[in-house]
Design a protein around this motif. Structure first.
Motif, PDB file in Angstrom:
ATOM      1  N   MET A   1       2.759 -12.113  16.831  1.00  0.00           N
ATOM      2  CA  MET A   1       2.564 -11.987  15.415  1.00  0.00           C
ATOM      3  C   MET A   1       3.782 -11.282  14.820  1.00  0.00           C
ATOM      4  N   PRO A   2       4.419 -11.875  13.835  1.00  0.00           N
ATOM      5  CA  PRO A   2       5.598 -11.245  13.244  1.00  0.00           C
ATOM      6  C   PRO A   2       5.199 -10.018  12.425  1.00  0.00           C
ATOM      7  N   PRO A   3       6.130  -9.069  12.264  1.00  0.00           N
ATOM      8  CA  PRO A   3       5.813  -7.887  11.468  1.00  0.00           C
ATOM      9  C   PRO A   3       5.589  -8.256  10.004  1.00  0.00           C
ATOM     10  N   HIS A   4       4.829  -7.427   9.309  1.00  0.00           N
ATOM     11  CA  HIS A   4       4.546  -7.660   7.894  1.00  0.00           C
ATOM     12  C   HIS A   4       5.835  -7.573   7.085  1.00  0.00           C
ATOM     13  N   ASP A   5       6.084  -8.566   6.266  1.00  0.00           N
ATOM     14  CA  ASP A   5       7.265  -8.581   5.401  1.00  0.00           C
ATOM     15  C   ASP A   5       6.772  -8.584   3.957  1.00  0.00           C
ATOM     16  N   PRO A   6       6.950  -7.445   3.236  1.00  0.00           N
ATOM     17  CA  PRO A   6       6.420  -7.373   1.879  1.00  0.00           C
ATOM     18  C   PRO A   6       7.181  -8.211   0.855  1.00  0.00           C
ATOM     19  N   THR A   7       8.348  -8.740   1.207  1.00  0.00           N
ATOM     20  CA  THR A   7       9.094  -9.551   0.247  1.00  0.00           C
ATOM     21  C   THR A   7       8.499 -10.951   0.204  1.00  0.00           C
ATOM     22  N   PRO A   8       8.235 -11.440  -1.013  1.00  0.00           N
ATOM     23  CA  PRO A   8       7.659 -12.790  -1.113  1.00  0.00           C
ATOM     24  C   PRO A   8       8.661 -13.841  -0.669  1.00  0.00           C
ATOM     25  N   SER A   9       8.139 -14.877  -0.036  1.00  0.00           N
ATOM     26  CA  SER A   9       9.029 -15.954   0.403  1.00  0.00           C
ATOM     27  C   SER A   9       9.318 -16.867  -0.778  1.00  0.00           C
ATOM     28  N   THR A  10      10.447 -17.500  -0.721  1.00  0.00           N
ATOM     29  CA  THR A  10      10.830 -18.400  -1.808  1.00  0.00           C
ATOM     30  C   THR A  10      10.596 -19.853  -1.427  1.00  0.00           C
ATOM     31  N   GLY A  11      10.260 -20.076  -0.172  1.00  0.00           N
ATOM     32  CA  GLY A  11      10.037 -21.443   0.294  1.00  0.00           C
ATOM     33  C   GLY A  11       8.592 -21.863   0.121  1.00  0.00           C
ATOM     34  N   PRO A  12       8.258 -23.053   0.631  1.00  0.00           N
ATOM     35  CA  PRO A  12       6.886 -23.534   0.529  1.00  0.00           C
ATOM     36  C   PRO A  12       5.945 -22.628   1.326  1.00  0.00           C
ATOM     37  N   THR A  13       4.759 -22.443   0.808  1.00  0.00           N
ATOM     38  CA  THR A  13       3.768 -21.587   1.469  1.00  0.00           C
ATOM     39  C   THR A  13       2.539 -22.388   1.810  1.00  0.00           C
ATOM     40  N   ASP A  14       1.776 -21.863   2.727  1.00  0.00           N
ATOM     41  CA  ASP A  14       0.523 -22.483   3.126  1.00  0.00           C
ATOM     42  C   ASP A  14      -0.539 -22.070   2.110  1.00  0.00           C
ATOM     43  N   PRO A  15      -1.129 -23.000   1.378  1.00  0.00           N
ATOM     44  CA  PRO A  15      -2.108 -22.630   0.352  1.00  0.00           C
ATOM     45  C   PRO A  15      -3.369 -21.988   0.941  1.00  0.00           C
ATOM     46  N   ALA A  16      -3.584 -22.122   2.245  1.00  0.00           N
ATOM     47  CA  ALA A  16      -4.760 -21.515   2.861  1.00  0.00           C
ATOM     48  C   ALA A  16      -4.559 -20.019   3.083  1.00  0.00           C
ATOM     49  N   LEU A  17      -3.306 -19.553   3.042  1.00  0.00           N
ATOM     50  CA  LEU A  17      -3.024 -18.140   3.252  1.00  0.00           C
ATOM     51  C   LEU A  17      -2.898 -17.438   1.907  1.00  0.00           C
ATOM     52  N   VAL A  18      -3.532 -16.282   1.824  1.00  0.00           N
ATOM     53  CA  VAL A  18      -3.493 -15.504   0.595  1.00  0.00           C
ATOM     54  C   VAL A  18      -3.062 -14.089   0.951  1.00  0.00           C
ATOM     55  N   GLY A  19      -2.111 -13.534   0.204  1.00  0.00           N
ATOM     56  CA  GLY A  19      -1.683 -12.159   0.439  1.00  0.00           C
ATOM     57  C   GLY A  19      -2.801 -11.186   0.099  1.00  0.00           C
ATOM     58  N   PHE A  20      -2.925 -10.146   0.911  1.00  0.00           N
ATOM     59  CA  PHE A  20      -3.993  -9.172   0.690  1.00  0.00           C
ATOM     60  C   PHE A  20      -3.472  -7.800   1.080  1.00  0.00           C
ATOM     61  N   ASP A  21      -3.301  -6.911   0.117  1.00  0.00           N
ATOM     62  CA  ASP A  21      -2.843  -5.550   0.368  1.00  0.00           C
ATOM     63  C   ASP A  21      -3.895  -4.567  -0.127  1.00  0.00           C
ATOM     64  N   VAL A  22      -4.096  -3.484   0.640  1.00  0.00           N
ATOM     65  CA  VAL A  22      -5.039  -2.444   0.251  1.00  0.00           C
ATOM     66  C   VAL A  22      -4.318  -1.112   0.293  1.00  0.00           C
ATOM     67  N   ASP A  23      -4.375  -0.375  -0.790  1.00  0.00           N
ATOM     68  CA  ASP A  23      -3.774   0.955  -0.844  1.00  0.00           C
ATOM     69  C   ASP A  23      -4.872   1.969  -0.541  1.00  0.00           C
ATOM     70  N   LEU A  24      -4.762   2.630   0.616  1.00  0.00           N
ATOM     71  CA  LEU A  24      -5.790   3.584   1.035  1.00  0.00           C
ATOM     72  C   LEU A  24      -5.438   5.026   0.658  1.00  0.00           C
ATOM     73  N   THR A  25      -4.432   5.218  -0.164  1.00  0.00           N
ATOM     74  CA  THR A  25      -3.995   6.564  -0.513  1.00  0.00           C
ATOM     75  C   THR A  25      -5.129   7.375  -1.127  1.00  0.00           C
ATOM     76  N   ALA A  26      -5.804   6.843  -2.126  1.00  0.00           N
ATOM     77  CA  ALA A  26      -6.896   7.579  -2.781  1.00  0.00           C
ATOM     78  C   ALA A  26      -8.015   7.870  -1.793  1.00  0.00           C
ATOM     79  N   HIS A  27      -8.327   6.916  -0.937  1.00  0.00           N
ATOM     80  CA  HIS A  27      -9.383   7.127   0.060  1.00  0.00           C
ATOM     81  C   HIS A  27      -8.978   8.227   1.042  1.00  0.00           C
ATOM     82  N   GLU A  28      -7.717   8.256   1.454  1.00  0.00           N
ATOM     83  CA  GLU A  28      -7.250   9.275   2.394  1.00  0.00           C
ATOM     84  C   GLU A  28      -7.329  10.664   1.761  1.00  0.00           C
ATOM     85  N   VAL A  29      -6.964  10.786   0.503  1.00  0.00           N
ATOM     86  CA  VAL A  29      -7.062  12.073  -0.194  1.00  0.00           C
ATOM     87  C   VAL A  29      -8.512  12.519  -0.252  1.00  0.00           C
ATOM     88  N   LEU A  30      -9.416  11.618  -0.568  1.00  0.00           N
ATOM     89  CA  LEU A  30     -10.846  11.953  -0.618  1.00  0.00           C
ATOM     90  C   LEU A  30     -11.357  12.354   0.763  1.00  0.00           C
TER      91      LEU A  30
END
Length: 90
Positions: A1-30
């Motif tokens: 599995m390749p490492p996560h690359d936060p830069t969006p690709s400029t080429g064709p993408t697979d429509p079945a894949l959707v980017g999903f990011d979760v920021d847990l900062t607030a949860h960690e503080v709580l």
């Protein structure tokens, strides 16, 4: 599995894949706030550390020659932390 690359690709993408990011900062503080609340106002981390050191000294006190040899090998291998002169407490 390749490492996560936060830069969006400029080429064709697979429509079945959707980017999903979760920021847990607030949860960690709580979570940290809940931990500190559970520990209470009278929690003394320095005293806790002293107690752990005393328990460690007691655990490794009075070792016979063979036990001391094994202890020394575990320290040399990095399994146990070195303490004092590298010997278990007498």
């Amino acid at each position: 599995m390749p490492p996560h690359d936060p830069t969006p690709s400029t080429g064709p993408t697979d429509p079945a894949l959707v980017g999903f990011d979760v920021d847990l900062t607030a949860h960690e503080v709580l979570r940290r706030a809940h931990v500190l609340d559970a520990l209470g106002d009278d929690w003394d981390p320095v005293e806790v550390l002293r107690g752990e050191e005393a328990a460690y000294d007691l655990l490794y006190s009075g070792l016979d020659a063979e036990q001391q040899r094994v202890h020394d090998r575990l320290v040399a291998a990095g399994v146990l932390s070195p303490r004092g002169g590298g010997r278990a407490a007498a």
